[in-house]
Design a protein around this motif. Structure first.
Motif, PDB file in Angstrom:
ATOM      1  N   SER A  89      22.293 -30.488  36.358  1.00 32.71           N
ATOM      2  CA  SER A  89      22.844 -30.907  35.066  1.00 32.71           C
ATOM      3  C   SER A  89      21.824 -30.837  33.932  1.00 32.71           C
ATOM      4  CB  SER A  89      23.415 -32.322  35.166  1.00 32.71           C
ATOM      5  OG  SER A  89      22.379 -33.215  35.486  1.00 32.71           O
ATOM      6  N   THR A  90      20.523 -30.950  34.268  1.00 39.24           N
ATOM      7  CA  THR A  90      19.517 -30.912  33.210  1.00 39.24           C
ATOM      8  C   THR A  90      19.406 -29.519  32.595  1.00 39.24           C
ATOM      9  OG1 THR A  90      17.886 -30.571  34.952  1.00 39.24           O
ATOM     10  CG2 THR A  90      18.105 -32.817  34.105  1.00 39.24           C
ATOM     11  N   SER A  91      20.036 -28.523  33.228  1.00 34.45           N
ATOM     12  CA  SER A  91      19.978 -27.170  32.707  1.00 34.45           C
ATOM     13  C   SER A  91      21.217 -26.791  31.898  1.00 34.45           C
ATOM     14  CB  SER A  91      19.809 -26.173  33.858  1.00 34.45           C
ATOM     15  OG  SER A  91      18.581 -26.363  34.498  1.00 34.45           O
ATOM     16  N   ALA A  92      22.031 -27.773  31.550  1.00 36.43           N
ATOM     17  CA  ALA A  92      23.291 -27.477  30.858  1.00 36.43           C
ATOM     18  C   ALA A  92      23.050 -26.703  29.561  1.00 36.43           C
ATOM     19  CB  ALA A  92      24.050 -28.775  30.577  1.00 36.43           C
ATOM     20  N   ALA A  93      21.993 -27.058  28.833  1.00 38.91           N
ATOM     21  CA  ALA A  93      21.721 -26.389  27.559  1.00 38.91           C
ATOM     22  C   ALA A  93      21.427 -24.906  27.779  1.00 38.91           C
ATOM     23  CB  ALA A  93      20.551 -27.057  26.850  1.00 38.91           C
ATOM     24  N   ARG A  94      20.690 -24.613  28.842  1.00 35.70           N
ATOM     25  CA  ARG A  94      20.341 -23.224  29.130  1.00 35.70           C
ATOM     26  C   ARG A  94      21.588 -22.438  29.571  1.00 35.70           C
ATOM     27  NH1 ARG A  94      16.655 -19.403  27.702  1.00 35.70           N
ATOM     28  NH2 ARG A  94      15.837 -18.237  29.480  1.00 35.70           N
ATOM     29  N   GLU A  95      22.446 -23.087  30.347  1.00 34.63           N
ATOM     30  CA  GLU A  95      23.681 -22.418  30.786  1.00 34.63           C
ATOM     31  C   GLU A  95      24.537 -22.069  29.557  1.00 34.63           C
ATOM     32  OE1 GLU A  95      24.232 -22.313  34.383  1.00 34.63           O
ATOM     33  OE2 GLU A  95      26.386 -22.440  34.669  1.00 34.63           O
ATOM     34  N   ARG A  96      24.528 -22.967  28.565  1.00 31.01           N
ATOM     35  CA  ARG A  96      25.257 -22.704  27.319  1.00 31.01           C
ATOM     36  C   ARG A  96      24.643 -21.498  26.600  1.00 31.01           C
ATOM     37  NH1 ARG A  96      28.241 -26.052  23.248  1.00 31.01           N
ATOM     38  NH2 ARG A  96      28.295 -27.680  24.800  1.00 31.01           N
ATOM     39  N   GLU A  97      23.312 -21.408  26.614  1.00 30.30           N
ATOM     40  CA  GLU A  97      22.653 -20.254  25.984  1.00 30.30           C
ATOM     41  C   GLU A  97      23.055 -18.950  26.666  1.00 30.30           C
ATOM     42  OE1 GLU A  97      18.553 -22.641  24.848  1.00 30.30           O
ATOM     43  OE2 GLU A  97      18.386 -20.700  25.856  1.00 30.30           O
ATOM     44  N   PHE A  98      23.142 -18.993  27.999  1.00 27.49           N
ATOM     45  CA  PHE A  98      23.599 -17.804  28.713  1.00 27.49           C
ATOM     46  C   PHE A  98      25.027 -17.447  28.303  1.00 27.49           C
ATOM     47  CE2 PHE A  98      19.989 -17.735  31.585  1.00 27.49           C
ATOM     48  CZ  PHE A  98      19.935 -16.396  31.952  1.00 27.49           C
ATOM     49  N   ALA A  99      25.873 -18.467  28.162  1.00 25.35           N
ATOM     50  CA  ALA A  99      27.268 -18.221  27.771  1.00 25.35           C
ATOM     51  C   ALA A  99      27.330 -17.576  26.389  1.00 25.35           C
ATOM     52  CB  ALA A  99      28.052 -19.532  27.794  1.00 25.35           C
ATOM     53  N   GLU A 100      26.542 -18.091  25.467  1.00 31.67           N
ATOM     54  CA  GLU A 100      26.534 -17.552  24.099  1.00 31.67           C
ATOM     55  C   GLU A 100      26.052 -16.099  24.090  1.00 31.67           C
ATOM     56  OE1 GLU A 100      25.777 -21.736  21.660  1.00 31.67           O
ATOM     57  OE2 GLU A 100      24.080 -20.536  22.309  1.00 31.67           O
ATOM     58  N   ALA A 101      24.973 -15.844  24.840  1.00 29.21           N
ATOM     59  CA  ALA A 101      24.414 -14.490  24.872  1.00 29.21           C
ATOM     60  C   ALA A 101      25.386 -13.517  25.549  1.00 29.21           C
ATOM     61  CB  ALA A 101      23.071 -14.495  25.597  1.00 29.21           C
ATOM     62  N   ALA A 102      26.033 -13.972  26.625  1.00 29.88           N
ATOM     63  CA  ALA A 102      26.986 -13.114  27.335  1.00 29.88           C
ATOM     64  C   ALA A 102      28.180 -12.789  26.452  1.00 29.88           C
ATOM     65  CB  ALA A 102      27.449 -13.800  28.621  1.00 29.88           C
ATOM     66  N   LEU A 103      28.647 -13.793  25.701  1.00 22.78           N
ATOM     67  CA  LEU A 103      29.785 -13.562  24.798  1.00 22.78           C
ATOM     68  C   LEU A 103      29.408 -12.548  23.719  1.00 22.78           C
ATOM     69  CD1 LEU A 103      32.652 -14.345  23.866  1.00 22.78           C
ATOM     70  CD2 LEU A 103      31.599 -16.149  22.478  1.00 22.78           C
ATOM     71  N   ALA A 104      28.240 -12.742  23.125  1.00 19.29           N
ATOM     72  CA  ALA A 104      27.805 -11.852  22.042  1.00 19.29           C
ATOM     73  C   ALA A 104      27.615 -10.420  22.538  1.00 19.29           C
ATOM     74  CB  ALA A 104      26.491 -12.383  21.448  1.00 19.29           C
ATOM     75  N   ALA A 105      27.105 -10.275  23.778  1.00 19.72           N
ATOM     76  CA  ALA A 105      26.805  -8.939  24.307  1.00 19.72           C
ATOM     77  C   ALA A 105      28.036  -8.255  24.894  1.00 19.72           C
ATOM     78  CB  ALA A 105      25.723  -9.047  25.377  1.00 19.72           C
ATOM     79  N   GLY A 106      29.074  -9.023  25.218  1.00 18.89           N
ATOM     80  CA  GLY A 106      30.252  -8.431  25.854  1.00 18.89           C
ATOM     81  C   GLY A 106      30.147  -8.353  27.362  1.00 18.89           C
ATOM     82  N   VAL A 107      29.292  -9.204  27.956  1.00 18.18           N
ATOM     83  CA  VAL A 107      29.141  -9.246  29.419  1.00 18.18           C
ATOM     84  C   VAL A 107      30.357  -9.958  30.029  1.00 18.18           C
ATOM     85  CG1 VAL A 107      27.747 -10.255  31.283  1.00 18.18           C
ATOM     86  CG2 VAL A 107      26.630  -9.298  29.257  1.00 18.18           C
TER      87      VAL A 107
END
Ligand SMILES: [Zn+2]
Ligand SMILES: [Zn+2]
Length: 268
Positions: free
Chosen positions: A173-191
Motif C-alpha cells: 500500500s505504501t507504493s500507491a502513489a507510484r502505481e498511480r504514476e504508472f497509470a498516468e504514464a500508461a494512459l498518456a502513452a497508450g499502453v
C-alpha cells in the motif's frame, strides 16, 4: 464504470491462497464476472506451483458455469533460467495468459532499480508475455518507469493496476502513489492497462473498486481498459499471438447436488 473480467486471481496452488479454481469460477459467476484468468504464482515464489501444474492446466474447463477460464500464471523474473522467467517458454506458449511480476524471496530483494528494470525489460520483450503485475511496487522493487512504459507500448504488454496496491492493509500500500504514476504514464502513452483484484480467496474475485476509482481519477475511460469484458480480453490476446489450448477442456457446468426422496429406495 463496471469491469466484467479479472485477469489476476490465485488458487490454493499458490500456497498462500485459499480457494480452488472451481470455487473461484462459481464466485465469479455469482458476481457477474464473465472471464477470469487463473494466475497462480510461479515456482520461484516460496510454495509457488511446479511447472507441471501449469503444463497440465489443459484439464480445467475453458468455460465453467458460464465463466470463461483463462489458464495462466503469475510467473517471476529469474536470474538463472534460459528465458529470464521461472517457467520455460515451452510451458508459457501453452498458457492462455502469461502474467509476470516481481515478488519477495525470488532473488530481487536488493532494491536495485537498474537491475530490476533490466530483468523486467527482458521479460517484456518475450513475445509470450501478456501482462506485468503491480509494476508500481516502488518500495519492494523500484523500476525506471519511462523505460518500462516504453517497452510495454512497443511489445503490446498490459501494465496492471493492482487493487491490493491501494488497500491500506496490503504490504504494497505504501507504493500507491507510484502505481498511480504508472497509470498516468500508461494512459498518456497508450499502453494497454488492466485492473486486477489479485484475489487470494474466491469472494475477492472481481473486487477492484479502489484501483478502479484511481483509474477513473487519472482519466481512464472504459474503452481504454483491457479487462472491460470477456470479448475485449480475448480480442487483445488473440491479436498478440496464437493460444493453442484456449478451448481445451470444453464447456462444463458444475452439477446440481442430487436431491433424494426420503421414501425412495427405503427397504426397511
Ligand atoms: Zn503478484
Ligand atoms: Zn498475485
Amino acid at each position: 464504470m463496471r469491469l466484467l473480467a479479472d485477469l489476476h486471481t490465485h488458487t490454493i496452488a499458490s500456497g498462500h491462497a485459499y480457494s480452488t479454481i472451481t470455487e473461484n469460477a462459481l464466485a465469479a459467476a455469482a458476481a457477474g464476472i464473465e472471464l477470469i484468468a487463473v494466475t497462480d504464482h510461479g515456482p520461484n515464489v516460496p510454495q509457488g506451483a511446479h511447472p507441471w501444474y501449469f503444463w497440465n492446466l489443459k484439464n480445467v474447463p475453458s468455460v465453467l458455469n458460464g465463466v470463461r477460464i483463462l489458464k495462466g500464471c503469475e510467473a517471476n523474473p529469474s536470474a538463472d533460467s534460459e528465458n529470464g522467467i521461472d517457467l520455460p517458454d515451452v510451458v508459457l506458449e501453452k498458457l492462455d495468459f502469461v502474467a509476470v511480476g516481481m515478488h519477495p524471496l525470488t532473488g530481487f530483494d536488493q532494491l536495485d532499480r537498474d537491475r530490476n528494470t533490466e530483468v523486467l525489460l527482458r521479460v517484456i520483450e518475450n513475445p509470450l508475455v501478456d501482462q506485468i503485475t503491480h509494476p508500481g511496487n516502488e518500495d519492494e522493487f523500484p523500476l525506471h518507469l519511462e523505460e518500462i512504459v516504453a517497452a510495454a507500448l512497443k511489445h503490446n504488454v498490459i501494465l496492471e493496476l493492482n487493487d491490493h496496491s491501494f488497500e491500506p492493509t496490503s504490504a504494497r500500500s505504501t507504493s500507491a502513489a507510484r502505481e498511480r504514476e504508472f497509470a498516468e504514464a500508461a494512459l498518456a502513452a497508450g499502453v494497454p492497462v488492466s485492473i486486477g483484484s489479485d484475489a487470494h480467496y474466491a469472494l475477492h474475485i472481481g473486487r477492484f473498486d479502489t484501483a478502479l476509482r484511481v483509474a477513473e481519477e487519472v482519466g481512464f475511460t472504459r474503452d481504454r481498459i483491457v479487462n472491460r469484458d470477456a470479448a475485449s480480453v480475448l480480442a487483445h490476446l488473440l491479436a498478440k499471438r496464437d493460444r493453442p489450448r484456449l478451448d481445451h477442456g470444453g464447456e462444463r457446468t458444475w452439477p446440481e447436488p442430487v436431491t433424494r426422496d426420503a421414501e425412495e429406495g427405503t427397504t426397511w
